[in-house]
Design a protein around this motif. Structure first.
Motif, PDB file in Angstrom:
ATOM      1  N   ILE A 124      51.175  19.294  42.673  1.00 15.48           N
ATOM      2  CA  ILE A 124      51.372  18.387  43.803  1.00 15.48           C
ATOM      3  C   ILE A 124      51.979  17.111  43.227  1.00 15.48           C
ATOM      4  N   ASP A 125      53.264  16.966  43.445  1.00 12.92           N
ATOM      5  CA  ASP A 125      54.009  15.845  42.885  1.00 12.92           C
ATOM      6  C   ASP A 125      54.092  14.718  43.912  1.00 12.92           C
ATOM      7  N   TYR A 126      54.020  13.488  43.409  1.00  9.71           N
ATOM      8  CA  TYR A 126      54.142  12.294  44.243  1.00  9.71           C
ATOM      9  C   TYR A 126      55.149  11.360  43.579  1.00  9.71           C
ATOM     10  N   ASN A 171      52.668  17.343  50.420  1.00 11.74           N
ATOM     11  CA  ASN A 171      51.945  16.856  49.247  1.00 11.74           C
ATOM     12  C   ASN A 171      51.011  15.703  49.608  1.00 11.74           C
ATOM     13  N   THR A 200      53.750  25.333  44.975  1.00 11.62           N
ATOM     14  CA  THR A 200      53.777  24.020  45.610  1.00 11.62           C
ATOM     15  C   THR A 200      53.085  24.044  46.974  1.00 11.62           C
ATOM     16  N   GLN A 245      58.321  18.726  51.828  1.00 10.13           N
ATOM     17  CA  GLN A 245      57.414  18.938  50.696  1.00 10.13           C
ATOM     18  C   GLN A 245      56.622  17.669  50.400  1.00 10.13           C
TER      19      GLN A 245
END
Length: 152
Positions: A83-85, A100, A29, A96
């Motif tokens: 890469i989470d949104y 991101n 991450t 985090q």
């Protein structure tokens, strides 16, 4: 006899669980940590931009592509970064999420999801692919991966 069957089932379940755990992908991450690994291992970096809790194509791509045995084999030659949104604020820490957003601002300015971006170890972009077909055809995604890695 029941005891032998029970022991055999426990044994088989244990082995199957261990094999499933060993086939899990190692998603990072933090892009900077991934770049360090990329330099050490001489592997390209694959960034997966996703909206894990709201993006239907992202969920389907994860299921059809990333969880496939074929991708798991190819992933051995990559450093993986997710890469989470998400929309739900409880899925990631604020730190985090802020991190991101900085990666998204650099590599996914249009905020299209899902998106795959391939980088070399210095962070230079080598290619990108956006979206996922409603027909759930992963061939373009595998072609994209194959263009940047050498798999036996």
């Amino acid at each position: 006899m029941k005891r032998v069957i029970l022991i055999a089932l426990i044994f088989i379940t244990t082995i199957a669980t261990a094999q499933m755990k060993s086939s899990k992908l190692n998603w990072h991450t933090n892009l900077e940590e991934a770049q360090t690994l990329s330099q050490v291992d001489n592997k390209p970096i694959l960034i997966y931009f996703t909206g894990s809790d709201w993006c239907a194509p992202c969920k389907k791509l994860k299921e059809d592509f990333f969880e496939s045995p074929k991708f798991k084999h190819k992933a051995e030659d990559l450093v993986l970064v997710v890469i989470d949104y998400p929309r739900r604020v409880d899925l990631l820490s604020q730190e985090q999420l802020d991190y991101n957003k900085t990666v998204i601002a650099k590599y996914n300015k249009q905020q299209t999801f899902p998106k795959l971006v391939m980088l070399n170890s210095e962070g230079r972009e080598m290619g990108r692919i956006s979206g996922y077909s409603p027909s759930r055809d992963t061939s373009k995604h595998f072609t994209f991966i194959d263009e940047h890695i050498q798999v036996e």
